[in-house]
Write a protein that holds these residues in place. Structure first.
Motif, PDB file in Angstrom:
ATOM      1  N   VAL A   1      20.995 -24.781   1.407  1.00 14.11           N
ATOM      2  CA  VAL A   1      20.807 -26.109   0.830  1.00 14.11           C
ATOM      3  C   VAL A   1      21.922 -26.353  -0.170  1.00 14.11           C
ATOM      4  N   ARG A   2      22.500 -27.538  -0.114  1.00 18.36           N
ATOM      5  CA  ARG A   2      23.505 -27.956  -1.094  1.00 18.36           C
ATOM      6  C   ARG A   2      22.790 -28.797  -2.137  1.00 18.36           C
ATOM      7  N   ALA A   3      22.802 -28.327  -3.379  1.00 18.84           N
ATOM      8  CA  ALA A   3      22.142 -29.036  -4.467  1.00 18.84           C
ATOM      9  C   ALA A   3      23.182 -29.405  -5.517  1.00 18.84           C
ATOM     10  N   VAL A   4      23.220 -30.670  -5.883  1.00 14.25           N
ATOM     11  CA  VAL A   4      24.138 -31.144  -6.911  1.00 14.25           C
ATOM     12  C   VAL A   4      23.295 -31.510  -8.127  1.00 14.25           C
ATOM     13  N   LEU A   5      23.479 -30.758  -9.200  1.00 14.50           N
ATOM     14  CA  LEU A   5      22.729 -30.971 -10.447  1.00 14.50           C
ATOM     15  C   LEU A   5      23.691 -31.498 -11.496  1.00 14.50           C
ATOM     16  N   GLY A   6      23.599 -32.785 -11.774  1.00 15.97           N
ATOM     17  CA  GLY A   6      24.442 -33.385 -12.813  1.00 15.97           C
ATOM     18  C   GLY A   6      25.926 -33.203 -12.564  1.00 15.97           C
ATOM     19  N   GLY A   7      26.362 -33.195 -11.326  1.00 13.73           N
ATOM     20  CA  GLY A   7      27.775 -33.065 -10.992  1.00 13.73           C
ATOM     21  C   GLY A   7      28.210 -31.663 -10.619  1.00 13.73           C
ATOM     22  N   THR A   8      27.383 -30.649 -10.832  1.00 14.99           N
ATOM     23  CA  THR A   8      27.710 -29.271 -10.468  1.00 14.99           C
ATOM     24  C   THR A   8      27.076 -28.954  -9.123  1.00 14.99           C
ATOM     25  N   VAL A   9      27.895 -28.437  -8.191  1.00 13.96           N
ATOM     26  CA  VAL A   9      27.431 -28.158  -6.832  1.00 13.96           C
ATOM     27  C   VAL A   9      27.013 -26.699  -6.714  1.00 13.96           C
ATOM     28  N   TYR A  10      25.822 -26.491  -6.169  1.00 17.55           N
ATOM     29  CA  TYR A  10      25.290 -25.152  -5.921  1.00 17.55           C
ATOM     30  C   TYR A  10      24.924 -25.040  -4.448  1.00 17.55           C
ATOM     31  N   LEU A  11      25.107 -23.859  -3.888  1.00 17.08           N
ATOM     32  CA  LEU A  11      24.617 -23.554  -2.548  1.00 17.08           C
ATOM     33  C   LEU A  11      23.491 -22.549  -2.699  1.00 17.08           C
ATOM     34  N   LEU A  12      22.351 -22.874  -2.103  1.00 17.31           N
ATOM     35  CA  LEU A  12      21.152 -22.051  -2.211  1.00 17.31           C
ATOM     36  C   LEU A  12      20.784 -21.555  -0.822  1.00 17.31           C
ATOM     37  N   ARG A  13      20.656 -20.247  -0.657  1.00 21.13           N
ATOM     38  CA  ARG A  13      20.282 -19.697   0.647  1.00 21.13           C
ATOM     39  C   ARG A  13      18.825 -19.278   0.630  1.00 21.13           C
ATOM     40  N   LEU A  14      18.025 -19.928   1.487  1.00 26.44           N
ATOM     41  CA  LEU A  14      16.607 -19.639   1.668  1.00 26.44           C
ATOM     42  C   LEU A  14      16.387 -19.423   3.163  1.00 26.44           C
ATOM     43  N   THR A  15      15.149 -19.156   3.557  1.00 26.20           N
ATOM     44  CA  THR A  15      14.857 -19.142   4.986  1.00 26.20           C
ATOM     45  C   THR A  15      14.895 -20.596   5.457  1.00 26.20           C
ATOM     46  N   PRO A  16      15.203 -20.845   6.739  1.00 28.64           N
ATOM     47  CA  PRO A  16      15.314 -22.232   7.200  1.00 28.64           C
ATOM     48  C   PRO A  16      14.075 -23.094   6.922  1.00 28.64           C
TER      49      PRO A  16
END
Length: 94
Positions: free
Chosen positions: A64-79
């Motif tokens: 999942v690509r999550a953008v929190l206040g302009g900062t981009v994070y990639l989060l790996r979970l099960t589908p």
């Protein structure tokens, strides 16, 4: 205490090329999305009104690509949990 719409442990959290934690935690509760490290310390948090969550086609399933206040994070979970997280963020937002 606010009702938790989504809470997942053992999440790999990356910011750009940098891996922040392999055993992180993602929580959607009280109108906020919070990223925590393996010890429970807060990596980042933002109100859902400032968060964009998506499952881009160009990354493997479960990321999942999550953008929190302009900062981009990639989060790996099960589908299935990745989809549940995206849906919880959208549901809690509106």
């Amino acid at each position: 205490m606010a009702r938790r719409e989504f809470d997942e442990r053992n999440v790999l959290i990356r910011r750009g090329w940098r891996q922040l934690t392999t055993a992180g935690r993602v929580r959607v509760a009280g109108g906020r999305l919070t990223l925590l490290n393996s010890r429970g310390g807060e990596i980042d948090s933002a109100p859902l009104s400032q968060v964009r969550v998506a499952e881009p086609w160009y990354v493997p399933r479960g990321v999942v690509r999550a953008v929190l206040g302009g900062t981009v994070y990639l989060l790996r979970l099960t589908p299935s949990r990745a989809r549940a997280m995206a849906e919880a963020a959208h549901r809690a937002r509106g």
